[in-house]
Design a protein around this motif. Structure first.
Motif: not given
Length: 173
Positions: A98-110
């Motif tokens: 879950n933490v990795t997916n959240d970080n990945l989503e933030r990275t993609r949005a960035s």
């Protein structure tokens, strides 16, 4: 040359400043260590078990039977203690996922935001380049027109001189 009294005062001030800095650097970790230990003692919840025994013992749950009963009445602790290692590892893995997916989503949005901003700057740069090209073309045309105008002025001035015109203006250089 410096006044001896002034240099003595300067040395005294420098010594005081250095003593204060050393005290701050050395004393600060010691102060925070004391503060952390006192806050840890005050924030730790007390155990609700009967710990009144006559013998002195080390407070470890597996060594002292009076401490082994602590937490048996708490359903959250009981539930966590009943879980096996596979369940705990799978929970940890799901939390990490879950933490990795959240970080990945933030990275993609960035990345998407960066691409939009980059595209906007690219468009502005293209507009600027078109404006520079237009201005350069206009400058070249104006320069060519000025050269032609000078040639024409020289031609008219030569004709006027042939008909007797004299320049009465003074040219200051």
């Amino acid at each position: 040359m410096a006044n001896p009294c002034t240099s003595g005062v300067l040395r005294l001030v420098l010594v005081l400043v250095s003593v204060i800095l050393v005290g701050y650097i050395v004393g600060r970790p010691f102060f925070w260590q004391l503060k952390d230990s006192s806050s840890a003692q005050s924030s730790c919840p007390s155990c609700s078990c009967d710990c009144s025994s006559d013998t002195f013992s080390i407070p470890l749950g597996f060594l002292n039977s009076s401490y082994s009963d602590c937490g048996k009445n708490d359903p959250d602790i009981n539930q966590e203690l009943e879980k096996d290692i596979i369940t705990l590892k799978s929970e940890e893995l799901s939390l990490l996922t879950n933490v990795t997916n959240d970080n990945l989503e933030r990275t993609r949005a960035s990345i998407m935001d960066t691409k939009r901003t980059s595209s906007q700057y690219q468009k502005e740069a293209e507009k600027c380049n078109v404006g520079v090209v237009t201005c350069e073309e206009a400058r070249e045309k104006a320069q060519a027109a000025l050269v032609e105008e000078r040639k024409l002025s020289i031609l008219w001035e030569e004709r006027a001189r042939t008909y007797g015109w004299k320049d009465t203006r003074r040219i200051y250089m």
